[in-house]
Design a protein around this motif. Structure first.
Motif, PDB file in Angstrom:
ATOM      1  N   THR A   1     -17.092  -7.575 -29.214  1.00 33.58           N
ATOM      2  CA  THR A   1     -18.076  -8.642 -29.426  1.00 33.58           C
ATOM      3  C   THR A   1     -17.431 -10.019 -29.394  1.00 33.58           C
ATOM      4  O   THR A   1     -18.074 -11.001 -29.033  1.00 33.58           O
ATOM      5  N   MET A   2     -16.170 -10.140 -29.803  1.00 33.73           N
ATOM      6  CA  MET A   2     -15.471 -11.412 -29.953  1.00 33.73           C
ATOM      7  C   MET A   2     -16.270 -12.365 -30.836  1.00 33.73           C
ATOM      8  O   MET A   2     -16.190 -13.589 -30.691  1.00 33.73           O
ATOM      9  N   ASP A   3     -17.037 -11.801 -31.772  1.00 30.59           N
ATOM     10  CA  ASP A   3     -17.803 -12.645 -32.687  1.00 30.59           C
ATOM     11  C   ASP A   3     -16.899 -13.158 -33.808  1.00 30.59           C
ATOM     12  O   ASP A   3     -15.681 -12.904 -33.815  1.00 30.59           O
TER      13      ASP A   3
ATOM     14  N   GLY B   1     -14.846 -10.570 -35.334  1.00 29.44           N
ATOM     15  CA  GLY B   1     -14.001  -9.771 -34.455  1.00 29.44           C
ATOM     16  C   GLY B   1     -14.430  -8.321 -34.355  1.00 29.44           C
ATOM     17  O   GLY B   1     -13.599  -7.425 -34.185  1.00 29.44           O
TER      18      GLY B   1
ATOM     19  N   PRO C   1     -17.540  -9.968 -23.563  1.00 34.58           N
ATOM     20  CA  PRO C   1     -18.260 -11.221 -23.287  1.00 34.58           C
ATOM     21  C   PRO C   1     -17.814 -11.795 -21.951  1.00 34.58           C
ATOM     22  O   PRO C   1     -16.658 -11.628 -21.541  1.00 34.58           O
TER      23      PRO C   1
ATOM     24  N   ALA D   1      -9.637 -14.082 -26.697  1.00 38.97           N
ATOM     25  CA  ALA D   1     -10.351 -15.102 -27.472  1.00 38.97           C
ATOM     26  C   ALA D   1     -10.297 -16.457 -26.777  1.00 38.97           C
ATOM     27  O   ALA D   1     -11.301 -17.188 -26.743  1.00 38.97           O
TER      28      ALA D   1
ATOM     29  N   THR E   1     -12.796 -16.563 -23.916  1.00 37.61           N
ATOM     30  CA  THR E   1     -14.213 -16.425 -24.272  1.00 37.61           C
ATOM     31  C   THR E   1     -14.623 -17.531 -25.242  1.00 37.61           C
ATOM     32  O   THR E   1     -15.100 -18.577 -24.838  1.00 37.61           O
ATOM     33  N   ARG E   2     -14.352 -17.324 -26.533  1.00 36.52           N
ATOM     34  CA  ARG E   2     -14.732 -18.328 -27.530  1.00 36.52           C
ATOM     35  C   ARG E   2     -14.018 -19.645 -27.311  1.00 36.52           C
ATOM     36  O   ARG E   2     -14.589 -20.726 -27.495  1.00 36.52           O
TER      37      ARG E   2
ATOM     38  N   SER F   1     -19.314 -15.051 -27.019  1.00 35.92           N
ATOM     39  CA  SER F   1     -19.286 -13.847 -27.843  1.00 35.92           C
ATOM     40  C   SER F   1     -20.579 -13.088 -27.649  1.00 35.92           C
ATOM     41  O   SER F   1     -21.550 -13.606 -27.073  1.00 35.92           O
TER      42      SER F   1
ATOM     43  N   LYS G   1     -27.310 -14.945 -28.750  1.00 37.72           N
ATOM     44  CA  LYS G   1     -26.380 -15.529 -27.782  1.00 37.72           C
ATOM     45  C   LYS G   1     -26.869 -15.258 -26.361  1.00 37.72           C
ATOM     46  O   LYS G   1     -27.653 -14.331 -26.110  1.00 37.72           O
TER      47      LYS G   1
END
Length: 454
Positions: A13-15, A18, A58, A357, A360-361, A374, A379
């Motif tokens: 998810t890379m939210d 994590g 993502p 990361a 993406t983010r 993410s 989103k």
């Protein structure tokens, strides 16, 4: 239209937490992710994609590119040239660019990006031969046709050789012309709303190719309209010497002097910063686009990315121009970023998750976007899938490490942008790849012929 990605073998998810999920679903409705979880029930008539053997990530965010350079890839005469002589050789070739050539080059580069999991890209176009004024427009058209989220940066060069700059005067523009076109592009194309497919940034090329006045006026114009600014900085030692000789300041000090620091600014490269300058970047929330492959090919140096991240500097990943790469493959860039950090800064300086990361983010942060980077409900539905059962990943125990370190021996399986499938089974859906290749080869041949190069 709704799409259910069913029973994904792995989801990164890379939210903010994590989260890494297994055997769960992603429900997409329109341009956004509606839900993530097990055994989701899709609405009637939803498409269902069986992801039981696929890993989901993502969409990658490319924060610096020069799409027109796809037309001058692998030119033999400059394969052993550093940045300044490399540019001096290519400027006269690029002086022959036409709107059709820029369109063809954009299709090639954007197509490559989509096939390597990139769903959002910036582009820094700074060469405007006399009589050619619609070049950014043609890039935007190409991005729309292919279905990629696009952040074109209206580049510029106003300081020619005759005034002490690096580029020949045949490829520079008057400040008034640059600023007028910059304003036109913002008014016509910039969309500040969530899920926007096109946002404009202003991007004078570099300290050695633009006037001080243009830098000042560009950032003032950008802030008037609430758009971002971008340029090359601290890429080579030659650039540092140029700034010291011409302005009496190091590159970052010069940019600070003209108002170019802040959360709405990001620089490409950032290799030759000292400790005090890294502290300044962190204090002002100024971002950096890391371009590891280009930096290695041109022997420019290695950005201190681990130190930047430790200081809280926003860092994104980028492929840079195809003539210094010579591709537009974000998966290859992931691997290069990890390996050059380990070689230069130590075995534990950067992890595969750190690199993902950044791509993406980190990239979303540089572009000022909270709707991408993410996977979470609300989103944008920007994501890509790879086949976990392919030969490329056989024997791999961790999907994120596998994605980063196994490289790019094949393209991604599926790419989705804004809820729309644009790559399926590794191939573009929106245009025929053979048509793109034909246009790119024809435009490249014409460009080299204009320059008298066989």
């Amino acid at each position: 239209m709704a799409l259910l990605i069913k029973n994904a073998a792995f989801i990164a998810t890379m939210d903010a937490h994590g989260r890494e999920l297994r055997n769960q679903d992603i429900l997409i409705e329109g341009p956004a992710i509606a839900a993530i979880g097990p055994n989701l029930t899709p609405p009637p008539a939803a498409q269902v994609l069986d992801a039981s053997n696929r890993w989901v990530f993502p969409g990658l965010v490319n924060t610096h590119h020069h799409l027109f350079q796809t037309l001058t890839r692998c030119v033999p005469a400059i394969q052993e040239a550093e940045l300044f002589p490399w540019l001096k050789y290519l400027y006269p070739i690029w002086a022959g660019l036409s709107a059709d050539a820029v369109y063809a080059g954009a299709l090639v580069g954007l197509g490559e990006l989509l096939k390597s999991g990139c769903t959002t890209t910036g582009d820094h176009h700074y060469v405007f031969p006399r009589g050619e004024s619609q070049l950014i427009d043609r890039e935007i058209s190409a991005a729309k046709e292919l279905g990629i989220r696009f952040h074109p940066c209206r580049g510029s060069m106003s300081l020619g050789e005759a005034e002490g700059g690096l580029p020949p005067n045949s490829v520079i523009q008057r400040e008034e012309e640059i600023l007028a076109d910059s304003q036109r592009l913002i008014v016509k194309y910039h969309d500040g709303e969530p899920f926007a497919m096109c946002r404009i940034a202003l991007a004078p090329c570099s300290p050695f190719s633009v006037t001080r006045s243009l830098l000042v006026q560009s950032v003032e114009l950008a802030r008037k309209y609430g758009v971002r600014c971008h340029t090359h900085l601290a890429e080579t030692k030659d650039e540092t010497r140029f700034c010291l000789e011409q302005a009496g300041m190091r590159p970052l000090e010069y940019m600070k002097d003209v108002g170019w620091l802040g959360s709405d600014i990001w620089f490409a490269h950032g290799i030759h910063f000292n400790e005090e300058e890294l502290a300044e970047l962190a204090a002002t929330a100024t971002g950096i686009a890391h371009c590891p492959v280009s930096n290695q090919k041109l022997s420019s140096g290695t950005a201190a990315v681990p130190a930047m991240l430790q200081r809280g500097i926003h860092v994104g990943l980028a492929v840079d121009g195809s003539a210094s790469n010579d591709g537009s493959n974000m998966l290859a860039e992931l691997k290069a970023a990890l390996l050059i950090a380990k070689l230069t800064w130590g075995i534990d300086s950067l992890s595969a998750r750190d690199v993902l990361a950044m791509a993406t983010r980190g990239g979303a942060s540089l572009l000022g976007r909270e709707d991408i980077g993410s996977l979470a409900p609300g989103k944008a539905a920007d994501l890509f899938l790879v086949r976990g059962d392919s030969i490329d990943y056989a024997g791999c125990r961790d999907p994120i490490t596998a994605l980063v370190t196994c490289g790019s021996s094949e393209t991604v399986d599926t790419t989705i942008v804004n809820g729309r499938v644009v790559v399926k089974n590794g191939s573009l859906l929106t245009m025929k790849e053979e048509d793109i290749a034909r246009l790119g080869n024809a435009a490249a041949g014409e460009l080299m012929a204009k320059a008298g190069i066989a």
